[in-house]
Every structure is written in structure tokens, then in C-alpha cells.
Enzyme design. Structure first.
Site, short mmCIF file in Angstrom:
data_model
loop_
_atom_site.label_atom_id
_atom_site.label_comp_id
_atom_site.label_asym_id
_atom_site.label_seq_id
_atom_site.Cartn_x
_atom_site.Cartn_y
_atom_site.Cartn_z
N CYS A 154 7.02 -7.96 -2.14
CA CYS A 154 6.58 -6.97 -1.17
C CYS A 154 6.76 -7.51 0.24
CB CYS A 154 5.12 -6.63 -1.44
SG CYS A 154 4.33 -5.66 -0.14
N GLU A 155 7.39 -6.73 1.10
CA GLU A 155 7.63 -7.21 2.46
C GLU A 155 6.35 -7.22 3.30
OE1 GLU A 155 9.07 -3.26 4.96
OE2 GLU A 155 10.60 -4.45 3.96
N HIS A 156 5.30 -6.56 2.85
CA HIS A 156 4.07 -6.50 3.64
C HIS A 156 3.19 -7.74 3.45
CE1 HIS A 156 4.70 -1.92 3.09
NE2 HIS A 156 5.26 -2.32 4.21
N HIS A 157 3.09 -8.23 2.21
CA HIS A 157 2.21 -9.36 1.93
C HIS A 157 2.93 -10.54 1.27
CE1 HIS A 157 -0.46 -5.75 1.88
NE2 HIS A 157 -1.19 -6.52 2.67
N HIS A 179 2.40 -3.61 -8.71
CA HIS A 179 2.35 -4.31 -7.43
C HIS A 179 1.15 -5.25 -7.39
CE1 HIS A 179 5.40 -1.88 -5.10
NE2 HIS A 179 5.27 -1.19 -6.21
N GLN A 204 9.13 -0.61 -2.68
CA GLN A 204 9.73 0.00 -3.86
C GLN A 204 10.56 1.23 -3.52
OE1 GLN A 204 7.10 0.43 -7.24
NE2 GLN A 204 8.30 2.10 -8.09
N CYS A 208 0.02 -6.75 -4.93
CA CYS A 208 -0.82 -6.54 -3.75
C CYS A 208 -1.93 -5.54 -4.02
CB CYS A 208 0.02 -6.09 -2.56
SG CYS A 208 0.89 -4.53 -2.80
#
Length: 214
Positions: free
Chosen positions: A102-105, A171, A143, A173
Site C-alpha cells: 500500500c502506498e499510503h502506509h 489489506h 488496489q 492496513c
């Protein structure tokens, strides 16, 4: 369903730039060392010294692998595995294992990818479909974009009359942090060409990927 391929859409190519530089593992190792020194209290750093000593470089090499898709490109990956055929029957490769970050976390999400297409006088080597999934998933992703990247990659490779991609993923996250809801899954789809415009083709694809193997 004969045709001239899927009409081009205004979109940026999903192929990685061949000039993408190699990663600096020493710099990344130093950054992971800083992270560990800030996350782990000094008394625990001492207790865990043997296990943590080489962790920064191990972590740097792991991230290098997790993001190797940035340093790959579609043309080299396909490597001429495109074949002329006189057929327009649907081709499906389903249940392709997928692991991404995941690019966020920067925590993992993983699951299955189902890919189908309608040939336009060309087919792609079956293993290359899995490799396309691998290339785009080995990047920092969301995704929704991953699903479209795979579909656009298939379209760029062989210009079929239709492409369908469905991704089912868990996910971490949402499991390890945040709402902490294990057991939840996310399903995304991207339909191009006849898969988008023709309900019969779309339903055939969705029906076949739902059909359990025996």
C-alpha cells in the site's frame, strides 16, 4: 467478436521508464537504521542487538524486491511472447497470486487476480499474464490503480477487443492498524472494450471466474 482493437483512451502509459535509476541500498539501509533507533528504545536495542544488527540492510534489500516493478518495463517482460492466431474466443487466467504494498502506509495487501481478454488475432503467452500482474503489483500501489494498470498493460501488449481484470485482496492496513477488521476483503474491477460495452461478454467473464474449480 471481430474488431480493430480497443479504442485508444487518453491515459498515461503504465510502462515503467527504462531510465528508472537503481536503488541506493546503502542510503536505504541508513534510513532503516534511523527508523529502528527511533522506534526501539535503547534498552531493547541492546537486548535485541544480535537480531537487529543486520536488519537495516536486510530491510533495504526487501524493499528493493517489493518495488522491483518500477525497474521493469512491459516490452522487455513480454519478450516477443505474442503469437498470431485465428480465433476470438475468450482467454482467462484466474487465481493469480498477488502481493503488493500500500502506498499510503507501506504495509502489504495481497490476494487473487483474474484476467480475461478477447483476442484480436493475437494472443499473449499465458505466463506473461502472470508476469504483468507481478510487475505492476511490485510497486507501491492502491488496489484501484493496480487493477487498471494490469488491464492497460494487457491492452498495450496485444490490443485485444476486450479486457477484464478483477482483483480480490486483503489489506493489512485494515487488519494490523486503523479499524483492525480481519476477514474483510476488497474487490475491484476494470473492463475495457467489449468487456465494458457488451453485457454478454462481461457476464461470461464474470461467470467463468466465479466458477469453482474441481
Amino acid at each position: 467478436m471481430a474488431g480493430n482493437g480497443i479504442e485508444a483512451e487518453a491515459a498515461t502509459s503504465t510502462t515503467a521508464d527504462s531510465s528508472t535509476p537503481a536503488m541506493d541500498l546503502d542510503e536505504m539501509s541508513s534510513a532503516f537504521g534511523t527508523l529502528i533507533r527511533n522506534a526501539v528504545p535503547p534498552e531493547f536495542q541492546e537486548k535485541q542487538k544480535q537480531g537487529l544488527e543486520k536488519t537495516p540492510m536486510r530491510a533495504a534489500k526487501a524493499v528493493e524486491f517489493f518495488t522491483k516493478g518500477y525497474r521493469e518495463n512491459l516490452q522487455s517482460l513480454i519478450n516477443e511472447a505474442v503469437f498470431d492466431v485465428e480465433m476470438d474466443n475468450m482467454v482467462i487466467v484466474r487465481d493469480i497470486d498477488m502481493f503488493s504494498m500500500c502506498e499510503h502506509h507501506m504495509v502489504p495487501f495481497y490476494g487473487k487476480v483474474h484476467v480475461g481478454y478477447l483476442p484480436n488475432q493475437k494472443v499473449l503467452g499465458l505466463s506473461k499474464i502472470a508476469r504483468i500482474v507481478e510487475m505492476y503489483s511490485r510497486r507501491l500501489q492502491v488496489q484501484e490503480r493496480l487493477t487498471k494498470d494490469i488491464a492497460m498493460g494487457i491492452r498495450e501488449a496485444i490490443a485485444p477487443t476486450g479486457v477484464g481484470v478483477v482483483v480480490e485482496a486483503t489489506h493489512m492496513c485494515m487488519v494490523m492498524r486503523g479499524v483492525q477488521k480481519p476477514g474483510s476483503s476488497t474487490i475491484t474491477s476494470c473492463m475495457l472494450g467489449d468487456f465494458r460495452d457488451d453485457p454478454r461478454s462481461r457476464e461470461e467473464f464474470l461467470s467463468l471466474i466465479r466458477h469453482s474449480s474441481t
